[in-house]
Design a protein around this motif. Structure first.
Motif, PDB file in Angstrom:
ATOM      1  N   VAL A  60      -2.147   2.235   8.517  1.00  0.00           N
ATOM      2  CA  VAL A  60      -3.204   1.683   8.350  1.00  0.00           C
ATOM      3  C   VAL A  60      -4.203   0.700   9.725  1.00  0.00           C
ATOM      4  O   VAL A  60      -3.175  -0.098   9.592  1.00  0.00           O
ATOM      5  N   LEU A 106       1.017  -1.282  -0.254  1.00  0.00           N
ATOM      6  CA  LEU A 106       0.159  -0.021   0.503  1.00  0.00           C
ATOM      7  C   LEU A 106       0.597   1.438   0.011  1.00  0.00           C
ATOM      8  O   LEU A 106       1.617   1.304   0.543  1.00  0.00           O
ATOM      9  N   SER A 107       0.723   1.949  -0.656  1.00  0.00           N
ATOM     10  CA  SER A 107       1.310   3.598  -0.021  1.00  0.00           C
ATOM     11  C   SER A 107      -0.252   4.649  -0.449  1.00  0.00           C
ATOM     12  O   SER A 107       0.555   5.786  -0.246  1.00  0.00           O
ATOM     13  N   ASP A 108      -1.118   3.987  -0.979  1.00  0.00           N
ATOM     14  CA  ASP A 108      -2.328   5.448  -0.401  1.00  0.00           C
ATOM     15  C   ASP A 108      -3.358   4.837   1.002  1.00  0.00           C
ATOM     16  O   ASP A 108      -3.769   3.289   1.025  1.00  0.00           O
ATOM     17  N   ARG A 109      -3.223   5.308   1.973  1.00  0.00           N
ATOM     18  CA  ARG A 109      -3.845   4.500   3.675  1.00  0.00           C
ATOM     19  C   ARG A 109      -5.406   4.137   3.502  1.00  0.00           C
ATOM     20  O   ARG A 109      -5.709   3.852   4.139  1.00  0.00           O
ATOM     21  N   ASN A 110      -5.692   5.010   2.480  1.00  0.00           N
ATOM     22  CA  ASN A 110      -7.672   4.682   2.110  1.00  0.00           C
ATOM     23  C   ASN A 110      -7.995   3.538   1.474  1.00  0.00           C
ATOM     24  O   ASN A 110      -8.883   3.017   1.457  1.00  0.00           O
ATOM     25  N   ALA A 111      -6.853   3.268   0.663  1.00  0.00           N
ATOM     26  CA  ALA A 111      -7.009   2.198  -0.467  1.00  0.00           C
ATOM     27  C   ALA A 111      -7.663   0.305   0.437  1.00  0.00           C
ATOM     28  O   ALA A 111      -6.779   0.175   1.283  1.00  0.00           O
ATOM     29  N   LEU A 165       2.372   6.712   7.043  1.00  0.00           N
ATOM     30  CA  LEU A 165       1.939   5.708   6.380  1.00  0.00           C
ATOM     31  C   LEU A 165       1.344   5.090   7.923  1.00  0.00           C
ATOM     32  O   LEU A 165       1.795   4.505   8.307  1.00  0.00           O
TER      33      LEU A 165
END
Length: 370
Positions: free
Chosen positions: A120, A61-66, A118
């Motif tokens: 998550v 992951l690089s986008d915590r909302n993905a 980051l």
């Protein structure tokens, strides 16, 4: 004017992935913490499998909302499981939703990489609030991470409240041994110092599943039967994390089992148990003064072999949180209830000496049920 006393529920699903702990407390978010009823439920084998798959996939992951792939399914499962235990707890205690001021929802950490800003935690706090009809505070690490902090540990302000209320003479070290270990160092009126110490139960639990098909080493029985491999232990403790300057925090997968792969079964468990104990000894070297008391909480408090090893490695009295009337296995759930109240009141959750953030930081998203 007296501070309002809140009735709060904390929900904790830790990095050990053993299940969900729920604790009800009455607190003002400051010095008052009153224990209430609690509940705990173990994850099923299928649920643990989804969680392990989510952790494996979250590495990319690089986008915590993905929420690609299994992460979406894991989040839905986590939210539903937390809703179920809370609903059943309220029904069993004949407690109405309106009797609860707030729920602190940790969610399940699947990635923690503060150097990349980051972190998550899976779990839909907004959905949980609507299901339960109770305000929910969640995502409590994000603000600290965004401000340049480590986002962990978050429990020190709660530990400090407990130590002050118990009138313990310091320095005192409160240790939480979940999947990852963390320490809160409290010495009088000075600001608490905190950081992740190293492995807690995660490596031991993973090795128990691989070698014995068991979820954990009950009472530390297997670790107590094996001989510690000193060569492997020395290599494990040579990891650069242990000499790294504060502040610092860990991802569950920071450490590898590679160094115990060739060891006999009991030897491997004993060595990993000694690794956790040795990480606390290493942590003590980073503190301003040696603690006079070590208080152990979390699932690791039930591992008698681990507690014995810790006692042999630190030059101070070692006790279990239960000895002080603090429920060792529920302390993190209680902490999340306490932190939720602080969030509602606009009080700081993290501090320069606990996460390295530049100024004390508020945190958490408050989701209304309506």
């Amino acid at each position: 004017m007296a501070e309002k006393i809140y009735t709060a529920i904390g929900l904790m699903s830790g990095t050990s992935m053993d299940g969900i702990d729920l604790a009800l407390v009455k607190t003002d978010g400051m010095s008052l913490v009153e224990n209430g009823p609690w509940a705990s439920v173990a994850y099923t084998t299928a649920q643990r499998t989804i969680l392990r798959q989510a952790i494996d996939q979250a590495v990319n992951l690089s986008d915590r909302n993905a929420r690609p792939g299994v992460l979406a399914a894991a989040e839905a499962m986590i939210t539903a499981a937390h809703a179920q235990i809370t609903s059943e707890f309220l029904a069993a205690g004949n407690i109405k939703a309106g009797d609860i001021d707030v729920i602190g929802f940790h969610g399940q950490t699947v990635l923690h990489r503060p150097q990349d800003k980051l972190t998550v935690q899976l779990g839909d706090g907004a959905a949980l609030a609507k299901i339960l009809k109770i305000p929910v505070v969640y995502d409590m690490r994000a603000a600290d991470i965004a401000a340049g902090g480590q986002g962990a540990p978050l429990v020190p302000v709660f530990h400090q409240a407990l130590v002050v209320a118990a009138k313990l003479e310091g320095p005192v070290a409160v240790i939480n041994l979940g999947g990852v270990g963390n320490i809160t160092y409290i010495d009088g009126d000075a600001n608490p110092i905190a950081f992740d110490t190293g492995p807690g139960n995660a490596l031991i639990d993973d090795e128990m599943r691989l070698r014995f098909g068991l979820d954990y080493d009950e009472n530390g029985r297997i670790g107590g039967q094996g001989q510690v491999n000193q060569s492997a232990l020395s290599a494990l403790l040579a990891h650069p994390y242990f000499k790294a300057a504060l502040p610092k925090s860990l991802d569950r997968n920071t450490f590898s089992r590679e160094l115990v792969v060739g060891l006999a079964d009991q030897e491997a468990i004993a060595t990993l148990t000694a690794f956790t104990a040795g990480s606390l000894s290493a942590a003590a070297k980073l503190l301003p003064k040696p603690p006079v008391l070590w208080v152990i909480a979390g699932g690791g408090a039930l591992n008698h072999s681990l507690i014995s090893m810790i006692s042999n490695r630190v030059s101070a009295k070692v006790i279990i949180a239960d000895d002080l009337g603090w429920p060792a296995q529920l302390l993190e759930a209680q902490a999340w209830a306490y932190l939720a109240v602080r969030s509602l009141k606009g009080l700081a959750l993290t501090f320069p000496t606990t996460t390295g953030v530049r100024i004390p930081m508020r945190g958490g998203i408050v989701s209304s049920p309506f």
